[in-house]
Design an enzyme around this catalytic site. Structure first.
Site, PDB file in Angstrom:
ATOM      1  CB  THR A 181      -1.034   0.140   1.324  1.00 47.53           C
ATOM      2  OG1 THR A 181      -0.042  -0.484   2.417  1.00 47.53           O
ATOM      3  CG2 THR A 181      -2.119  -0.988   1.190  1.00 47.53           C
ATOM      4  CG  ASP A 239      11.258  -0.546   6.152  1.00 44.12           C
ATOM      5  OD1 ASP A 239      10.154  -0.833   6.444  1.00 44.12           O
ATOM      6  OD2 ASP A 239      12.091  -1.048   5.445  1.00 44.12           O
TER       7      ASP A 239
HETATM    8 MG    MG Z   1      15.786  -3.067   4.455  1.00 41.82          MG
END
Ligand code: MG
Ligand code: ADP
Length: 390
Positions: A39, A175
């Site tokens: 997404t 992340d």
């Molecule tokens: Mg990575």
């Protein structure tokens, strides 16, 4: 490694430091995405949490501009100057660190060098984002050595820039955002369009998140990833012909998609149906988690897996097997593949008392069915990057 062992290891690698010299220590976590897969590049929602595995750095300031960085994971030393271009043939992994220096400099943050030891218990390349943890730890290490601070959002964006330009990975913002800004005992609903986010409690002592590594390496990923991205673009183009406001699949609802279905390639339609459904599931999951309705959360996880398997076609038999086996264990609320797909990990939401029966079933059945051992660990929602002892 605990702080004491990190300090010992630092002095073994850099023996010139006196025993009483004062060290800095920082930590940044890896992450798992609970729901909201594929997404991010559609301007949609993701829902990661920081795991309790981290990349740690202990460091000491230098009086020149040199960085000496020893990685226990690579068992190798890298050296580079904070100033100036990348040296010839550096170890590939050290580029993440050099990239972070450069990204910080562009935001007006720089200073003298440091001697750094880094250690991690996040598996490298295991889909739990050791790369973001490494970048965020590096950024925080340097800033703390320089006595500077930066808004965590800017630090996360600087790390993403490093991953794009120095590691050559065109990752989204998830992340680095979660590693930099996680709150212990919470997961983060993150809007990839405007980078706004909400921290939602995930701290029930009776509930557990379990990560299971299929030990299948995702080698197909790069080509398939490109392919999915262009299918999403094709879906946006088809939608925009009827609905000019549509800029990304984020702007599409299920009824809008169904209306335009006839003018869309059937495979493109399926890909779009996954993204549109998955965005809604991420939002619904956040609402269910807020109410501590774990059964509803679990149903959304299973639905996410089915959609990734059938509509988005990014699962593999090993991930499907792990999800099916998890489903057979009483006390498991839900399970799904997590990460880009074609291997990597599944994530399971379960009652704490179900963790050990789950482990037994997976350890017994997965090798029989797939010829591999699973890697299983339970994790709490950990804190984001921080300076230890401050
Ligand atoms: Mg990575
Ligand atoms: P993931 O982020 O899922 O673990 P990536 O392929 O994105 O996988 O990142 C892994 C790479 O990040 C490693 O190959 C290495 O280059 C770098 N890296 C991550 N952590 C460390 C570390 N502690 N020491 C050195 N390099 C690291």
């Amino acid at each position: 490694m605990n702080s004491e062992n990190l300090n010992k290891e630092f002095r073994r690698i850099f023996p010139e430091y006196a025993l009483d010299s004062t060290m800095l220590e920082v930590r940044a976590p890896g992450r798992v995405n609970l729901i909201g897969e594929h997404t991010d590049y559609n301007d949609g929602f993701v829902f990661p949490m920081a795991i309790d595995r981290v990349t740690a750095m202990v460091l000491h300031r230098r009086s020149d501009h040199l960085i000496r960085l020893y990685s226990t994971a690579q068992q190798q030393m890298a050296e580079f100057s904070i100033l100036g271009p990348v040296q010839k043939n550096p170890p590939a992994w050290s580029l993440y660190a050099k990239g972070v220096c450069e990204a910080l400099r562009q935001k007006g943050h720089t200073g003298l060098g440091a001697d750094i030891l880094t250690d991690t218990d996040i598996p490298l390349g295991g889909g739990l984002s050791s790369s973001a943890a490494f970048e965020v730890a590096m950024a925080l290490a340097l800033l703390s050595a320089w006595g500077q601070t930066m808004p965590p959002v800017d630090m996360a964006l600087a790390c993403q820039w490093a991953e794009h330009h120095y590691a050559g990975t065109p990752c989204g913002i998830m992340d680095q955002f979660i590693s930099a800004m996680a709150k212990a005992g919470h997961a983060m609903l993150l809007d990839c369009r405007d980078q706004s986010y909400r921290q939602i409690p995930l701290d029930d002592p009776k509930v557990c998140v379990v990560i299971v590594n299929s030990h299948v390496k995702h080698e197909l990923v790069a080509g398939e990833y490109k392919n999915r991205r262009s299918q999403c673009q094709a879906a946006v183009a088809a939608m925009a012909a009827t609905y000019p406001v549509v800029r990304a699949l984020r702007d599409v609802t299920m009824p809008m998609l169904q209306e335009v279905q006839a003018s869309m390639d059937p495979v493109v339609f399926q890909r779009a149906r996954h993204v549109v459904g998955e965005n809604q599931r991420a939002i619904d999951f956040a609402a269910a988690l807020q109410k501590r309705d774990y059964a509803a959360c679990g149903r959304l996880m299973y639905a996410s897996h089915t959609s990734l398997r059938d509509d988005y076609a990014v699962s593999c038999p090993e991930l499907d097997t792990l999800v099916d086996l998890s489903r057979s264990v009483s006390g498991v609320f839900g399970a799904r593949m997590t990460g880009g797909g074609f291997g990597g990990c599944i994530v399971v939401l379960a009652k704490k008392e179900a963790v050990s029966p789950l482990q037994q079933v997976l350890e017994q059945e997965y090798p029989l069915r797939c010829g591999k051992k699973p890697g299983i660990f339970a994790t709490a929602a950990g804190p984001g990057a921080h300076v230890v002892g401050s």
